[in-house]
Motif scaffolding. Structure first.
Motif, PDB file in Angstrom:
ATOM      1  N   CYS A 210       0.818  -1.220   0.000  1.00  0.00           N
ATOM      2  CA  CYS A 210       0.000   0.000   0.000  1.00  0.00           C
ATOM      3  C   CYS A 210       0.846   1.261   0.000  1.00  0.00           C
ATOM      4  CB  CYS A 210      -0.963  -0.003   1.187  1.00  0.00           C
ATOM      5  SG  CYS A 210      -0.219  -0.352   2.784  1.00  0.00           S
ATOM      6  N   LYS A 211       2.110   1.178   0.381  1.00  0.00           N
ATOM      7  CA  LYS A 211       3.018   2.317   0.304  1.00  0.00           C
ATOM      8  C   LYS A 211       4.417   1.801   0.005  1.00  0.00           C
ATOM      9  CE  LYS A 211       0.678   5.489   3.519  1.00  0.00           C
ATOM     10  NZ  LYS A 211       0.809   6.258   4.789  1.00  0.00           N
ATOM     11  N   GLY A 212       5.196   2.590  -0.767  1.00  0.00           N
ATOM     12  CA  GLY A 212       6.573   2.216  -1.053  1.00  0.00           C
ATOM     13  C   GLY A 212       6.675   1.123  -2.096  1.00  0.00           C
ATOM     14  N   SER A 213       7.742   0.347  -2.030  1.00  0.00           N
ATOM     15  CA  SER A 213       7.995  -0.721  -3.007  1.00  0.00           C
ATOM     16  C   SER A 213       8.885  -1.776  -2.370  1.00  0.00           C
ATOM     17  CB  SER A 213       8.656  -0.152  -4.271  1.00  0.00           C
ATOM     18  OG  SER A 213       9.891   0.464  -3.948  1.00  0.00           O
ATOM     19  N   CYS A 214       8.918  -2.947  -3.020  1.00  0.00           N
ATOM     20  CA  CYS A 214       9.744  -4.072  -2.579  1.00  0.00           C
ATOM     21  C   CYS A 214      10.450  -4.671  -3.790  1.00  0.00           C
ATOM     22  CB  CYS A 214       8.908  -5.144  -1.881  1.00  0.00           C
ATOM     23  SG  CYS A 214       8.059  -4.596  -0.386  1.00  0.00           S
ATOM     24  N   GLU A 215      11.526  -5.387  -3.523  1.00  0.00           N
ATOM     25  CA  GLU A 215      12.279  -6.080  -4.572  1.00  0.00           C
ATOM     26  C   GLU A 215      12.161  -7.591  -4.382  1.00  0.00           C
ATOM     27  OE1 GLU A 215      15.909  -3.058  -5.851  1.00  0.00           O
ATOM     28  OE2 GLU A 215      16.288  -4.743  -4.502  1.00  0.00           O
ATOM     29  N   VAL A 216      12.038  -8.292  -5.502  1.00  0.00           N
ATOM     30  CA  VAL A 216      12.037  -9.751  -5.501  1.00  0.00           C
ATOM     31  C   VAL A 216      13.428 -10.211  -5.923  1.00  0.00           C
ATOM     32  CG1 VAL A 216      11.024 -11.842  -6.465  1.00  0.00           C
ATOM     33  CG2 VAL A 216       9.580  -9.853  -6.029  1.00  0.00           C
ATOM     34  N   LEU A 217      14.099 -10.956  -5.045  1.00  0.00           N
ATOM     35  CA  LEU A 217      15.454 -11.433  -5.304  1.00  0.00           C
ATOM     36  C   LEU A 217      15.459 -12.943  -5.431  1.00  0.00           C
ATOM     37  CD1 LEU A 217      17.470  -9.303  -2.709  1.00  0.00           C
ATOM     38  CD2 LEU A 217      16.823  -8.691  -5.032  1.00  0.00           C
ATOM     39  N   ARG A 218      16.396 -13.426  -6.233  1.00  0.00           N
ATOM     40  CA  ARG A 218      16.582 -14.864  -6.398  1.00  0.00           C
ATOM     41  C   ARG A 218      18.044 -15.196  -6.123  1.00  0.00           C
ATOM     42  NH1 ARG A 218      15.962 -20.163  -6.142  1.00  0.00           N
ATOM     43  NH2 ARG A 218      16.798 -21.305  -7.905  1.00  0.00           N
ATOM     44  N   LEU A 219      18.285 -16.126  -5.212  1.00  0.00           N
ATOM     45  CA  LEU A 219      19.631 -16.611  -4.933  1.00  0.00           C
ATOM     46  C   LEU A 219      19.945 -17.741  -5.901  1.00  0.00           C
ATOM     47  CD1 LEU A 219      22.210 -16.781  -3.244  1.00  0.00           C
ATOM     48  CD2 LEU A 219      20.990 -18.307  -1.671  1.00  0.00           C
ATOM     49  N   ILE A 220      20.895 -17.501  -6.810  1.00  0.00           N
ATOM     50  CA  ILE A 220      21.251 -18.520  -7.796  1.00  0.00           C
ATOM     51  C   ILE A 220      22.629 -19.082  -7.458  1.00  0.00           C
ATOM     52  CG2 ILE A 220      19.844 -17.527  -9.636  1.00  0.00           C
ATOM     53  CD1 ILE A 220      22.372 -16.339 -10.810  1.00  0.00           C
ATOM     54  N   ASP A 221      22.763 -20.371  -7.632  1.00  0.00           N
ATOM     55  CA  ASP A 221      24.043 -21.058  -7.465  1.00  0.00           C
ATOM     56  C   ASP A 221      24.744 -21.052  -8.819  1.00  0.00           C
ATOM     57  OD1 ASP A 221      26.181 -22.624  -6.865  1.00  0.00           O
ATOM     58  OD2 ASP A 221      25.039 -24.340  -6.136  1.00  0.00           O
ATOM     59  N   LEU A 222      25.765 -20.223  -8.959  1.00  0.00           N
ATOM     60  CA  LEU A 222      26.442 -20.089 -10.254  1.00  0.00           C
ATOM     61  C   LEU A 222      27.121 -21.382 -10.677  1.00  0.00           C
ATOM     62  CD1 LEU A 222      28.030 -16.544  -9.768  1.00  0.00           C
ATOM     63  CD2 LEU A 222      25.933 -17.130 -10.973  1.00  0.00           C
ATOM     64  N   GLY A 223      27.532 -22.202  -9.716  1.00  0.00           N
ATOM     65  CA  GLY A 223      28.226 -23.440 -10.056  1.00  0.00           C
ATOM     66  C   GLY A 223      27.365 -24.455 -10.781  1.00  0.00           C
ATOM     67  N   ASN A 322      33.380 -31.707  -7.991  1.00  0.00           N
ATOM     68  CA  ASN A 322      32.738 -32.290  -9.170  1.00  0.00           C
ATOM     69  C   ASN A 322      31.353 -31.696  -9.346  1.00  0.00           C
ATOM     70  OD1 ASN A 322      34.889 -34.055  -9.820  1.00  0.00           O
ATOM     71  ND2 ASN A 322      34.192 -35.503  -8.254  1.00  0.00           N
ATOM     72  N   THR A 323      31.089 -31.187 -10.532  1.00  0.00           N
ATOM     73  CA  THR A 323      29.777 -30.669 -10.880  1.00  0.00           C
ATOM     74  C   THR A 323      29.188 -31.495 -12.013  1.00  0.00           C
ATOM     75  OG1 THR A 323      30.626 -29.088 -12.518  1.00  0.00           O
ATOM     76  CG2 THR A 323      30.534 -28.352 -10.223  1.00  0.00           C
ATOM     77  N   GLU A 324      28.011 -31.122 -12.428  1.00  0.00           N
ATOM     78  CA  GLU A 324      27.340 -31.854 -13.503  1.00  0.00           C
ATOM     79  C   GLU A 324      28.098 -31.753 -14.817  1.00  0.00           C
ATOM     80  OE1 GLU A 324      22.943 -31.883 -15.710  1.00  0.00           O
ATOM     81  OE2 GLU A 324      23.373 -30.525 -14.014  1.00  0.00           O
ATOM     82  N   TYR A 325      28.900 -30.693 -14.981  1.00  0.00           N
ATOM     83  CA  TYR A 325      29.586 -30.460 -16.249  1.00  0.00           C
ATOM     84  C   TYR A 325      31.082 -30.716 -16.166  1.00  0.00           C
ATOM     85  CZ  TYR A 325      25.186 -28.004 -16.515  1.00  0.00           C
ATOM     86  OH  TYR A 325      23.854 -27.687 -16.463  1.00  0.00           O
ATOM     87  N   GLY A 326      31.595 -31.117 -15.013  1.00  0.00           N
ATOM     88  CA  GLY A 326      33.008 -31.405 -14.861  1.00  0.00           C
ATOM     89  C   GLY A 326      33.541 -30.794 -13.580  1.00  0.00           C
ATOM     90  N   GLU A 327      34.877 -30.740 -13.494  1.00  0.00           N
ATOM     91  CA  GLU A 327      35.516 -30.199 -12.306  1.00  0.00           C
ATOM     92  C   GLU A 327      35.497 -28.678 -12.334  1.00  0.00           C
ATOM     93  OE1 GLU A 327      39.397 -31.820 -12.018  1.00  0.00           O
ATOM     94  OE2 GLU A 327      38.740 -33.606 -10.950  1.00  0.00           O
ATOM     95  N   LEU A 328      35.371 -28.099 -11.134  1.00  0.00           N
ATOM     96  CA  LEU A 328      35.340 -26.663 -10.973  1.00  0.00           C
ATOM     97  C   LEU A 328      36.114 -26.323  -9.701  1.00  0.00           C
ATOM     98  CD1 LEU A 328      33.906 -24.128 -12.325  1.00  0.00           C
ATOM     99  CD2 LEU A 328      32.229 -24.324 -10.491  1.00  0.00           C
ATOM    100  N   PRO A 329      36.928 -25.259  -9.715  1.00  0.00           N
ATOM    101  CA  PRO A 329      37.614 -24.878  -8.470  1.00  0.00           C
ATOM    102  C   PRO A 329      36.627 -24.666  -7.332  1.00  0.00           C
ATOM    103  CG  PRO A 329      38.521 -23.664 -10.333  1.00  0.00           C
ATOM    104  CD  PRO A 329      37.336 -24.424 -10.856  1.00  0.00           C
ATOM    105  N   GLU A 330      37.001 -25.169  -6.176  1.00  0.00           N
ATOM    106  CA  GLU A 330      36.082 -25.125  -5.032  1.00  0.00           C
ATOM    107  C   GLU A 330      35.713 -23.693  -4.657  1.00  0.00           C
ATOM    108  OE1 GLU A 330      35.822 -26.845  -0.436  1.00  0.00           O
ATOM    109  OE2 GLU A 330      37.630 -27.123  -1.649  1.00  0.00           O
TER     110      GLU A 330
END
Length: 509
Positions: A210-223, A322-330
């Motif tokens: 009813c006053k002001g505004s809000c933001e919708v955020l999404r936490l994504i796992d880049l790995g 180990n990820t779904e696509y191969g090795e990735l630095p921890e």
């Protein structure tokens, strides 16, 4: 020292003021209580005139464990603010089920209950029992009406009614039906940057801003993103001289073209001779089948000028996962908060999927953060009982489709690359000072926050000594916490190295 008390308890001076009759309290005492009670969220949600009236009539009570405060089926004579402790809301009369239920409905410090019992003659719909020693600020029915608090409550309700009446969603509703919605709603105020909901997808309530505004955020796992996986190894090639084939599952366009050339010859007619001939020709040109990544300067186009003196190639030694696509630095397995939507004044939160079947709903956790907002919260099942077919048709047109995690990851990396380029360009264009300006020596304050803690530095992955600054971790549902970053610093060629013939920055621009 009048308002100093043990941790969590109401100060003795405030208790002395609340023991007085409302008519005996002075204006400075009422103002002191008003300032002290700002720590209670439910108290702060009311308008300022109503807060001052509440500070005039409140009295203090302390009760022990298992004390029943509100009994189901009885008429309410008071409503309560919780200053310390925890209470449980149950459906039975004596509240004993709260101590047997592993996950009871709990109310904590800053919450309030029982206000509807004073405004209407209806009986209590639930039982409230103390789970531990609890301190309450109580408003009685006699003081409530004697000091005209009901008129201030009615003014707040009228503001909510006018807000709902302006919405297109309830345009066809009668005033009587709209007042039912007003009685179900509860106003809550949030300051800038305050967390409203950790996950409004699974929240049992819907919200009207009813006053002001809000933001919708999404936490994504880049790995978990293939685009991020390729981006990381493409930048690590400048410091890692290992073959790209060990990191990427699919071949490059050049390799696919070479394989196409080999397979294009007839299998039964001199294919082995053709293969050897092509291999010798490629070796003379400096290429091979091994797809060895060369970080020397001759890998760049000749049109960019003379050979570039790049970093000395060396292998990358750091812990891998180990990820779904191969090795990735921890250390490169990080996450980021991405803003995907802004909820403006007059919009709702939690209604965009209310009519979709469960198998078609987007169940990804979404975070709601306030930008300075005042919202009206209503239970989802109560709202569903009120809406009619016309409102449902409007809700069908109200569907919002949020972007996928892969799209958000690509956008994050694009913005990150642009920010890096912008800083490099500004560093190139702006001349440094001949003499540094005089800066007085001041002792550095010890703080928890460090800007570098939100930056992932890929150049320091294989370094033994790590910088000492805190790392921010975000909790995930059913998953271990994830490190949060705002930017990624990757190894790269400098602009002067790529274009050495342009010594003047203005010519380059």
């Amino acid at each position: 020292m009048d308002f100093v008390a043990e941790e969590g308890h109401l100060p003795p001076r405030a208790i002395q003021i609340m023991q007085k009759l409302p008519s005996w309290r002075t204006e400075p005492e009422i103002q002191a209580l008003y300032n002290l009670l700002q720590v209670l969220n439910s108290y702060r949600n009311y308008s300022e005139p109503l807060q001052l009236l509440l500070a005039r009539v409140m009295r203090f009570e302390r009760f022990g464990r298992r004390r029943v405060m509100v009994k189901k089926g009885q008429r309410g004579n008071s409503f309560y603010f919780i200053y310390m402790g925890t209470v449980a809301v149950t459906e039975d009369e004596d509240g004993s089920s709260a101590f047997l239920d592993p996950h009871p409905t709990l109310l904590h410090k800053g919450d309030c209950f029982g206000e509807l019992g004073l405004m209407s003659p209806s009986v209590r719909r639930a039982t409230v029992v103390c789970m531990e020693e609890t301190e309450f600020l109580v408003v009685d029915r006699e003081d409530f009406f004697a000091n005209k608090l009901d008129q201030e409550f009615q003014k707040d309700a009228q503001h909510r009614f006018e807000f709902f009446r302006k919405m297109d969603l309830f345009e066809s509703w009668s005033d009587e039906k709209l007042w039912k919605l007003v009685t179900l709603g509860k106003v809550e105020k949030f300051s800038y940057g305050q967390l409203v909901l950790k996950d409004f997808i699974e929240s049992p309530s819907i919200m009207f801003v009813c006053k002001g505004s809000c933001e919708v955020l999404r936490l994504i796992d880049l790995g978990t993103s293939p685009f991020y996986y390729k981006w990381i190894w493409q930048h690590l090639e400048l410091i890692d001289d290992t073959s790209l084939k060990t990191h990427l599952n699919e071949p490059s366009p050049v390799e696919r073209f070479k394989e196409f050339q080999i397979k294009s010859y007839p299998v039964q007619d001199f294919s082995t001779l053709k293969l050897k001939h092509l291999q010798k020709a490629w070796e003379q040109q400096g290429s091979s089948f091994s797809r060895r990544i060369k970080t020397s300067g001759n890998t760049l186009p000749k049109t960019l000028g003379p050979k570039i003196k790049s970093r000395h190639p060396h292998s990358l030694e750091c812990p891998m996962i180990n990820t779904e696509y191969g090795e990735l630095p921890e250390e490169a397995a990080v996450g980021a908060y991405i803003k995907i939507h802004t909820v403006e004044e007059g919009e709702t939160v939690g209604l965009h999927q209310i009519l979709l079947p469960e198998n078609q709903r987007d169940m990804r956790p979404l975070v709601l953060v306030s930008l300075g907002a005042e919202v009206i919260r209503i239970r989802r099942e109560k709202f569903w009982e009120l809406i009619d077919s016309e409102v449902k048709e409007k809700l069908y047109r109200f569907q919002i489709k949020y972007p996928s995690d892969e799209d958000m990851c690509q956008k994050f990396l694009q913005e990150n690359s642009w920010n890096i380029f912008r800083k490099d360009l500004m560093r190139l264009l702006l001349k440094p000072r001949q003499r540094p300006s005089f800066i007085p020596i001041r002792p550095k304050k010890k703080g928890i926050y460090n800007p570098k803690s939100l930056v992932l530095d890929l150049c320091s992955l294989d370094k033994e000594t790590k910088p000492c600054y805190p790392i921010f971790m975000a909790p995930q549902k059913y998953l271990p916490p994830l490190r949060i970053v705002q930017a990624i610093t990757a190894p790269r060629y400098k602009i002067q190295e790529l274009l050495p013939q342009y010594k003047n920055a203005g010519v380059l621009v």
